[in-house]
Design an enzyme around this catalytic site. Structure first.
Site, PDB file in Angstrom:
ATOM      1  N   THR A   1       0.806  -1.347   0.144  1.00 44.45           N
ATOM      2  CA  THR A   1      -0.017   0.063  -0.084  1.00 44.45           C
ATOM      3  C   THR A   1       0.824   1.197  -0.048  1.00 44.45           C
ATOM      4  O   THR A   1       1.911   1.218   0.477  1.00 44.45           O
ATOM      5  CB  THR A   1      -0.980  -0.111   1.236  1.00 44.45           C
ATOM      6  OG1 THR A   1      -1.407   1.341   1.338  1.00 44.45           O
ATOM      7  CG2 THR A   1      -0.165  -0.359   2.391  1.00 44.45           C
TER       8      THR A   1
ATOM      9  N   TYR B   1      -1.853   0.519  10.227  1.00 46.43           N
ATOM     10  CA  TYR B   1      -2.112  -0.246   8.938  1.00 46.43           C
ATOM     11  C   TYR B   1      -0.883  -0.226   7.963  1.00 46.43           C
ATOM     12  O   TYR B   1      -0.264  -1.185   7.620  1.00 46.43           O
ATOM     13  CB  TYR B   1      -3.301   0.409   8.060  1.00 46.43           C
ATOM     14  CG  TYR B   1      -3.369  -0.224   6.695  1.00 46.43           C
ATOM     15  CD1 TYR B   1      -3.511  -1.561   6.310  1.00 46.43           C
ATOM     16  CD2 TYR B   1      -3.304   0.673   5.612  1.00 46.43           C
ATOM     17  CE1 TYR B   1      -3.479  -1.929   5.111  1.00 46.43           C
ATOM     18  CE2 TYR B   1      -3.481   0.391   4.447  1.00 46.43           C
ATOM     19  CZ  TYR B   1      -3.668  -1.064   4.312  1.00 46.43           C
ATOM     20  OH  TYR B   1      -3.675  -1.520   2.956  1.00 46.43           O
TER      21      TYR B   1
END
Ligand code: UDP
Length: 344
Positions: free
Chosen positions: A129, A153
């Protein structure tokens, strides 16, 4: 002769089979279809905690958990590569509940990595990501820029990228980490699309505000240092992402070590711009209200995708308009299905 022939056949079958972990989820199921279109066999592995059985329709689905080493090891004996999509992926939730992210993304990822190495599988593709970059110094973002995630995250994904890198010289693992920017949209032909519960992403939330399935869209922050004050992201069509995975798989045959590529369009769109596009496509105004900034959100994340283009021959083919159009078709399909199921 027979035994040798059978063995050769099973080796060939293993070579073309890919374990898609998290294959009943949003991006995983699109990758499975892309693999099939390119002649591979995708075997889906999913515990259905966030995935949906119907998204994996037409594929073999092994319904099991990433921590179930015995089932996982059995599945890995049948494949030549792993695509790993099984993770929690909500920035806001990760800030509130980091332990969930350390458990599922870090510990779960390592359980999969260990089983992969133990099974002698040497090709690995990882859903990473742009959150690994944190708040970047410049935009667009290149892969060399510092990785300083600002939420758990992003931290969990960076940890796993680093683990893949460490396993390259030590165990000969070949890997590609694909750093997605904002995945959105739905496949144009297959009956698959985005379905998170609860839904937190901008485009589906805005479309559900249009259909009335949810209340007004909250715009998280209008005082960011961007031209219209709302956050800028690089929205990338999920089918473009899926195609990049197949190209990355082919690329793994020619590389040693661990590589990382940004997957984005290179074009940023603000929250306001996304809303305007949704209004154009749906012909309806998006009910909305201004809200506080969401913790953990950087102001601007836009990819420089040139490394992926040079190495993989990949380029996003679809833009924001097509993302919104396909997401809208999917949203309407899901709303009609819900109405049928409830007899409405
Ligand atoms: N966003 C928003 N309202 C929402 C959901 C998201 O304003 O209901 C904003 C969010 O703050 C971010 C952008 O839309 O700037 C994209 O958020 P999303 O959750 O879709 O993806 P993320 O960038 O967190 O991966």
């Amino acid at each position: 002769m027979m035994a040798g022939g059978r063995k050769a056949f099973s080796l060939a079958a293993r070579e073309s089979s890919i374990l898609v972990v998290g294959g009943a989820g949003y991006i995983g199921c699109h990758a499975a279809h892309a693999l099939r279109r390119m002649g591979y066999e995708a075997i889906l592995y999913d515990n259905l905690s966030r995935g949906h059985r119907f998204l994996g329709k037409g594929f073999e689905l092994i319904e099991a958990d990433i921590f179930d080493t015995e089932i996982l090891s059995g599945a890995l004996k049948r494949v030549s590569a792993v695509m790993h999509f099984a993770a929690d992926s909500q920035v806001g939730e990760s800030v509130q509940n980091p332990r969930k992210y350390f458990r599922n993304n870090v510990e779960g990822g390592i359980a999969l990595l260990n089983a992969t190495l133990d099974a002698g599988v040497s090709k690995f593709i990882f859903s990473s990501t742009c959150a690994v970059y944190g708040v970047p110094e410049r935009s667009p973002i290149t892969e060399e820029m510092p990785r300083r995630p600002v939420n758990p995250y992003g931290m969990s994904k960076l940890f796993f990228e680093n683990a893949l890198e460490a396993c390259a010289p030590a165990y000969g693992l070949r890997s590609v980490s694909l750093r997605y920017f904002n995945a959105a949209g739905a496949d144009e032909q297959e009956n698959i699309g985005e379905l998170h519960e609860p839904e937190t992403h901008l485009i589906p939330c805005a479309l559900k505000a249009v259909t009335g399935e949810r209340g007004a869209l909250q715009i998280f922050g209008t005082d960011y240092p961007t031209p219209d004050g709302t956050c800028i992201r690089d929205y990338i069509h999920v089918s473009d992402l899926a195609e990049a995975h197949v190209l990355a798989l082919k690329h793994l045959d020619g590389i040693a070590g661990a590589a990382q590529y940004n997957l984005g369009t290179g074009e940023g769109a603000s929250v306001q711009k996304v809303i305007a596009t949704i209004e154009e496509v749906t012909g309806t105004s998006v009910p909305r209200r201004l809200a506080e900034r969401r913790p953990g959100d950087p102001p601007e994340l836009v990819a420089d995708p040139s490394r992926a283009q040079a190495a993989l021959g990949w380029k996003a083919r679809r833009g924001l308009r097509e993302i919104v159009e396909t997401a809208w078709q999917w949203e309407q399909k899901m709303a009609a299905q819900t109405a049928r199921n409830t007899g409405a």
